[in-house]
Design an enzyme around this catalytic site. Structure first.
Site, PDB file in Angstrom:
ATOM      1  N   GLY A  83       0.825  -1.205   0.000  1.00 33.24           N
ATOM      2  CA  GLY A  83       0.000   0.000   0.000  1.00 33.24           C
ATOM      3  C   GLY A  83       0.855   1.249   0.000  1.00 33.24           C
ATOM      4  N   PHE A  84       2.024   1.176   0.623  1.00 36.22           N
ATOM      5  CA  PHE A  84       2.960   2.304   0.702  1.00 36.22           C
ATOM      6  C   PHE A  84       2.320   3.559   1.288  1.00 36.22           C
ATOM      7  CE2 PHE A  84       4.538  -0.175  -3.042  1.00 36.22           C
ATOM      8  CZ  PHE A  84       5.644  -0.721  -2.409  1.00 36.22           C
ATOM      9  N   GLY A 142       2.730  -7.161   3.810  1.00 43.07           N
ATOM     10  CA  GLY A 142       3.592  -7.887   2.894  1.00 43.07           C
ATOM     11  C   GLY A 142       5.025  -7.925   3.397  1.00 43.07           C
ATOM     12  N   THR A 143       5.248  -7.256   4.520  1.00 42.64           N
ATOM     13  CA  THR A 143       6.609  -7.062   5.009  1.00 42.64           C
ATOM     14  C   THR A 143       7.067  -8.145   5.986  1.00 42.64           C
ATOM     15  OG1 THR A 143       5.652  -5.649   6.685  1.00 42.64           O
ATOM     16  CG2 THR A 143       6.554  -4.561   4.750  1.00 42.64           C
ATOM     17  N   ASN A 157      13.826  -9.541  12.410  1.00 39.04           N
ATOM     18  CA  ASN A 157      14.043 -10.617  11.441  1.00 39.04           C
ATOM     19  C   ASN A 157      14.970 -10.060  10.367  1.00 39.04           C
ATOM     20  OD1 ASN A 157      13.888 -12.388   9.252  1.00 39.04           O
ATOM     21  ND2 ASN A 157      11.787 -13.002   9.776  1.00 39.04           N
ATOM     22  N   THR A 204      13.723 -10.337   6.540  1.00 35.64           N
ATOM     23  CA  THR A 204      12.681  -9.422   6.068  1.00 35.64           C
ATOM     24  C   THR A 204      13.115  -7.963   6.265  1.00 35.64           C
ATOM     25  OG1 THR A 204      11.572  -9.678   8.200  1.00 35.64           O
ATOM     26  CG2 THR A 204      10.761 -11.016   6.391  1.00 35.64           C
ATOM     27  N   GLN A 235      13.275  -5.117   3.438  1.00 34.72           N
ATOM     28  CA  GLN A 235      12.637  -3.802   3.548  1.00 34.72           C
ATOM     29  C   GLN A 235      13.581  -2.687   3.089  1.00 34.72           C
ATOM     30  OE1 GLN A 235       9.453  -2.401   5.045  1.00 34.72           O
ATOM     31  NE2 GLN A 235       9.198  -4.217   3.815  1.00 34.72           N
ATOM     32  N   GLY A 282      10.378   0.144   8.016  1.00 31.42           N
ATOM     33  CA  GLY A 282       9.758   0.284   6.692  1.00 31.42           C
ATOM     34  C   GLY A 282      10.147   1.526   5.926  1.00 31.42           C
ATOM     35  N   GLU A 283      10.310   2.646   6.619  1.00 32.44           N
ATOM     36  CA  GLU A 283      10.466   3.909   5.889  1.00 32.44           C
ATOM     37  C   GLU A 283      11.915   4.331   5.658  1.00 32.44           C
ATOM     38  OE1 GLU A 283       6.583   3.761   7.367  1.00 32.44           O
ATOM     39  OE2 GLU A 283       7.058   5.343   5.987  1.00 32.44           O
TER      40      GLU A 283
END
Lengths: 744, 326
Positions: free
Chosen positions: A236-237, A468-469, A628, A631, A635, A701-702
């Protein structure tokens, strides 16, 4: 307890479901008796609908109903609130009136017995418009209406103007970033179903709890009459954080026609009616003393919003938020203004504020370093901030200097020849640039439930989402950490608003917010289990609960006797031992929490064919503990690739004459493809931030996208001597001999 | 997408008979372009005639040295055919520079000849476009036109022909064979695509009901080397901003014969006789290549956002020629 499961490299536990197609995404839900909706989207950007002719469309095969502003139920606007978790960006309800604010706005909605019939009929709806003057971009809007300053996000200290005037070295430049569109692979989609006055939404949302609260408000229901279900998201971002008009339209249509309705937003309209990162114009004024220390720093930005929201409570792209505290400087001013355009409502897109903001700041830092005669890395070191000067608080943890060291070493920065265009390789000029990356760590209150079950498994649930991450996987890791059960014995359920209230998947919050609640719930379940074990007929009858320890999914007494959780339960004929927990936010009054890092970028410029590419990126990132590493690395690598897109390709173009989007498709809106991938080397520093939460994890994430575009622009300058202050950096901006364009 | 009738033809005669000579039908082969446009509602066929069963999937070497390519040969099969990779490598390079593997696997030779423009004003039914709706005006001329033509445009249309394959064929020289109710006929490749002029809606010399059956490449120029260079923003899966197919035969250091075709900058696959004339008989030097590039772009018009394409196309020509003659 198992210590090494946190920080391990674990493949996604939901991977097999995705690989085999068993993971059900929103539009995969094909309910009994379901019908399909397709929109009619405004072809003008400003004005009003004067007539809607349905005579042909209504005769089209399979049509059930066609909604528009004269034929739509009365709904309620929701007061947008992050605190009450009922946030929307576009407050206007679909079909509220006949006004048109942007091209791509819903002006009608066809419901038919198949997707194909709905779309065919939508093409036959004839809409007449009266157009009004259009504000097609930031420059036009500022010229006509000026800007609105947002006082609540103003930040200042000292007295920047005199410090600037009397300084030895100074720069004053304006940086511009275009509209960028999220473009997650999974299209926005809603399947809405009513059962009496209960609404079920299979919805593409990054926040099931927020979405539930919004739909409850809009339809005048109590929240327990609404369930939002999103077990899987094709990312979705940020575009799926808050509900958009299509979801409300689908739910309203479902109620009106008395059947479940599926609505998928077509790709073209994902550029118009589901948010975007707004256009920004940012003025940076920096000054240093003779030692290369910042004495004045001003970051004043304007971002576009929609005419719908301007004047109310518009989305503000907080470009200067990181600038407030990233570097040490006594005299500082950060301001944010907006101006209304005839575009859809903008919204958060990966690293909102920081992505465009650090393009401007970190480009300006490069220019300032050159002006002051310093190496760009050395200049940043000299301006390292020991504390967050904007808040007057110490950092919980800041390993920025180590990030600089490690990335510079691996990249080979010391071999850089600072002379422009001096590093050559065949036809190509090699350019090296760097930038700092930065993101605020946020942790919010959260609830979670964990059950230890008689079949030997554990179960965890939380109303957050896996965008999804890898959220499913890290929740299982947290349960494993506390219980000692292996990952394959742990079932995780996310993405349903009926589960204990969890965070949005956004802002890099989810990990830091959800994991402490999950761990606390697991501990409560263990306490419950222990109490079963020590009571009558229990496995450890007579022992004290406090004397029992946990080892690999078993209870262990002081004398070394071990009994598996399942046996403890079986002996008491119990199905499970359950725990629910609520955890709070981070102690933001004691510390400033941020993640830090640095990107080092190599570009190659083949002047003979005007070809620019990013060939190598080395990044060192300090996010506390990476829960993790598989993942997490994924990211950061993904964010770097997205940053390459931001630097070189991405821009949503609008016709300057009428405000209509021009390249709203996947072919002409460019994002990097495989051939554009640089060699990427990500270093994850490992300094757990236990002041933030028990796992030491600040979220990831960012941060990877912040600063990347500036590092590219700085490398481009090093290669070409051309300073590009307007993204994206396309070849035409770097060419020397472009003829004067013909005047129209 | 609006509903349409679907018919399947078993042979060429049946195909053009089913199609008829009105505008209500279209042929469909790979469908990679047509279905896209039907979904966008800019083509509204009432009937589609599926030609995939027609026996036009062979590549055949003719006695006179030419290569006859069936209309249904896919881009992938053509690009990797040994006769193409050895005798016409520039065509293979051009094909592989286009689209993606998935698209090339279904896109056909004739379909690529018929490929329509990516002009965003053409591709949106609510925008003015003289090609789609004659007389409605051209949205691109004063609009966003970075992807548009600097050569071959008119005051009615500056839409780019997007094909890479056609640029390769244009450089090699080819003949297009069509067949319809009046029998088969042959059209030189260079005359097949039309300039927009006052009638941008007329894109090619194909009469109603006619069907392309083959494209036949000229015999290769003896001793020639070739290269296809495609310049674009990203490294793959994007239409050209400028491309050049260069075929050059040398006598020592002197250029005996040269073919130059350009893509991404013109309203049709663009053969530059001006560049070829500037090369023929000249020494194979960078200065010669520059002169050829200047000659090729001499008549170019720098529209609002597309002015950079003029120097870019020159760079494509010079680099392609340098690569070929290296």
């Amino acid at each position: 307890m198992s210590d090494n499961i946190i920080g391990a490299a674990k493949p996604r536990i939901d991977g097999p479901l995705k690989l085999t197609g068993l993971a059900k995404y929103s539009s995969d839900n094909l309910l009994d008796d379901m019908v399909y909706a397709y929109g009619v989207f405004s072809s003008i950007a400003s004005g009003e609908v004067t007539n809607i002719d349905l005579s042909v469309a209504q005769q089209s095969p399979g049509v059930i109903d066609i909604f528009h502003h004269d034929h739509f139920p009365q709904l309620f606007r929701t007061p947008s609130s992050m605190e009450q978790e009922n946030k929307v960006d576009e407050e206007r309800l679909p079909f509220e009136d006949n006004q048109v604010h942007y091209a791509g706005q819903f002006v009608a909605l066809v419901v038919a017995d198949s997707f194909e019939n709905a779309r065919a009929a939508a093409y036959k709806v004839k809409v007449d418009y009266k157009t009004s003057p259009v504000l097609a971009n930031l420059a036009q809007a500022v010229k006509v209406n000026g800007t609105q300053l947002h006082q609540d996000s103003r930040n200042s200290r000292g007295d920047p103007e005199p410090a600037f005037q009397s300084a030895q070295h100074k720069i004053d430049f304006t940086y511009v970033t275009p509209v960028e569109t999220h473009n997650p692979m999974e299209m926005h989609a809603t399947v809405a179903a009513w059962s009496g006055d209960k609404l079920t939404m299979y919805d593409t949302t990054q926040g099931v709890v927020n979405a539930r609260n919004v739909y409850a408000k809009v339809f005048g229901l109590s929240p327990d009459r609404v369930e939002v279900i999103t077990p899987f998201l094709g990312s979705g971002f940020g575009s799926k954080l808050w509900p958009w008009p299509h979801a409300i339209a689908a739910a309203a249509a479902a109620r009106e026609v008395g059947r479940p309705v599926q609505l998928v937003v077509p790709r073209q309209e994902m550029f118009t009616t589901t948010g975007h990162r707004p256009e920004t114009s940012q003025r940076l004024r920096l000054a240093t003393d003779d030692d290369g220390r910042l004495v004045s720093l001003r970051h004043e930005s304007i971002s576009t919003t929609s005419t719908i929201d301007q004047g109310n409570n518009p989305y503000v792209e907080s470009c200067g938020k990181m600038t407030q505290g990233l570097y040490s400087c006594e005299n500082l001013l950060v301001t944010h203004s907006t101006t209304g355009t005839n575009r859809g409502t903008p919204t958060s897109m990966r690293a909102p504020g920081a992505a465009p903001g650090l393009f401007a700041l970190e480009s300006a830092m490069d220019e300032m370093a050159i002006e002051a005669g310093l190496d760009p890395l050395e200049f940043r070191r000299r301006n390292y901030a020991d504390s967050d000067e904007s808040k007057g608080l110490p950092w919980s943890s800041n390993k920025l200097r180590e990030a600089y060291d490690q990335a510079a070493e691996k990249f080979g920065w010391s071999k850089r020849n600072s002379e422009i265009g001096s590093m050559r390789d065949g036809n190509e000029i090699v350019g090296w640039g760097m930038a700092t990356c930065n993101w605020e760590a946020i942790r919010r209150p959260c609830d979670a439930r964990v059950s230890l079950r008689a079949d030997g498994t554990a179960y965890a649930s939380c109303a957050t989402q896996d965008i999804g991450t890898g959220t499913y996987t890290i929740v299982a890791q947290a349960v494993s950490q506390v219980t000692g059960l292996p990952l394959e014995k742990i079932e995780v359920e996310l993405g349903d608003s009926s589960y204990p209230s969890g965070p949005i998947s956004g802002g890099s919050w989810a990990t830091a917010t959800a994991l402490p609640a999950v761990a606390a719930a697991a501990r409560k379940a263990l306490e419950e289990l222990k109490s079963y074990a020590v009571s009558e007929r229990g496995a450890f009858v007579g022992a004290k609960a406090d004397d029992l320890s946990i080892e690999n999914g078993q209870l262990k007494s002081a004398d070394g006797k071990t009994v598996a959780f399942a046996e403890v339960l079986k002996q008491r004929k119990l199905a499970s031992a359950d725990g629910e927990a609520h955890t709070g936010g981070a102690p933001t009054d004691q510390y400033a929490f941020r993640s830090f890092g640095a990107h080092f970028v190599e570009v190659r410029w083949d002047q003979g064919i005007s070809n620019l590419r990013v060939s190598r990126v080395v990044s060192a990132i300090d996010v506390g503990r990476a829960v993790n590493t598989l993942t997490s690395r994924n990211q950061v690598e993904g964010a770097i690739v997205m940053g390459v897109g931001m630097a070189l390709f991405e821009q949503t173009e609008y016709d300057h004459r009428n405000g209509r989007p021009v390249n709203n498709n996947y072919a002409e809106y460019l994002v990097p493809v495989h051939a554009d991938q640089p060699e990427v080397d990500v270093i994850l520093l490992d300094y757990p931030d236990y002041k933030f939460n028990e796992f030491g994890a600040r979220g990831i994430g960012e941060i990877g996208i912040t600063g990347l575009a500036a590092a590219v622009a700085n490398a481009v300058y090093h290669a070409t001597g051309k300073r590009i202050r307007e993204l994206p950096i396309t070849m035409d901006k770097l060419m020397d001999d472009v003829p004067q364009a013909q005047q129209a | 997408m609006r509903n349409f009738a679907y018919q399947r033809a078993g042979n060429v005669t049946q195909a053009y008979t089913l199609h008829g000579n009105d505008n209500s039908a279209d042929f469909i082969a790979g469908g990679t372009n047509l279905i896209d446009m039907v979904k966008l509602d800019i083509m509204r066929p009432e009937r589609l005639v599926d030609v995939n069963l027609l026996p036009l999937t062979e590549i055949e070497e003719l006695d006179d040295g030419r290569l006859k390519i069936g209309a249904l040969v896919t881009n992938t099969d053509l690009a990797y055919d040994e006769r193409v990779t050895t005798r016409y490598p520039v065509l293979s390079e051009a094909l592989l520079a286009g689209a993606s593997t998935q698209l090339r696997n279904v896109a056909t030779t004739a379909g690529n000849v018929m490929q329509r423009t990516r002009c965003p004003y053409f591709r949106n039914p609510s925008r003015p476009c003289n090609k789609r709706e004659p007389g409605s005006g051209c949205g691109a001329l004063d609009g966003i036109n970075r992807n548009h033509a600097v050569l071959g445009g008119s005051d009615k249309c500056i839409a780019v022909h997007p094909s890479d394959m056609c640029v390769g064929m244009q450089a090699l020289g080819a003949t297009i064979t069509v067949e319809g109710p009046d029998g088969p006929r042959e059209i030189p490749f260079e005359e097949y695509h039309l300039l927009p002029g006052d009638t941008p809606e007329r894109e090619h010399d194909l009469r109603d009901g006619e069907l392309i059956t083959h494209v036949t490449l000229d015999a290769p120029i003896e001793g020639a080397k070739s290269h296809y260079l495609k310049l674009r923003d990203r490294m793959s899966f994007e239409f050209a901003l400028a491309s050049c197919a260069a075929v050059v035969a040398l006598d020592g250091d002197t250029i005996r014969e040269a073919r130059i075709a350009l893509g991404g900058i013109a309203t049709k696959p663009w053969r530059s006789h001006e560049a070829e004339a500037a090369l023929k008989g000249k020494p194979a030097t960078e200065a010669t290549f520059q002169q050829a590039a200047e000659a090729a772009l001499a008549g170019a018009v720098p529209h609002r956002d597309a002015a950079f394409k003029i120097p870019l196309a020159k760079q494509a020509i010079v680099r392609a020629l340098s690569t070929v003659t290296r």
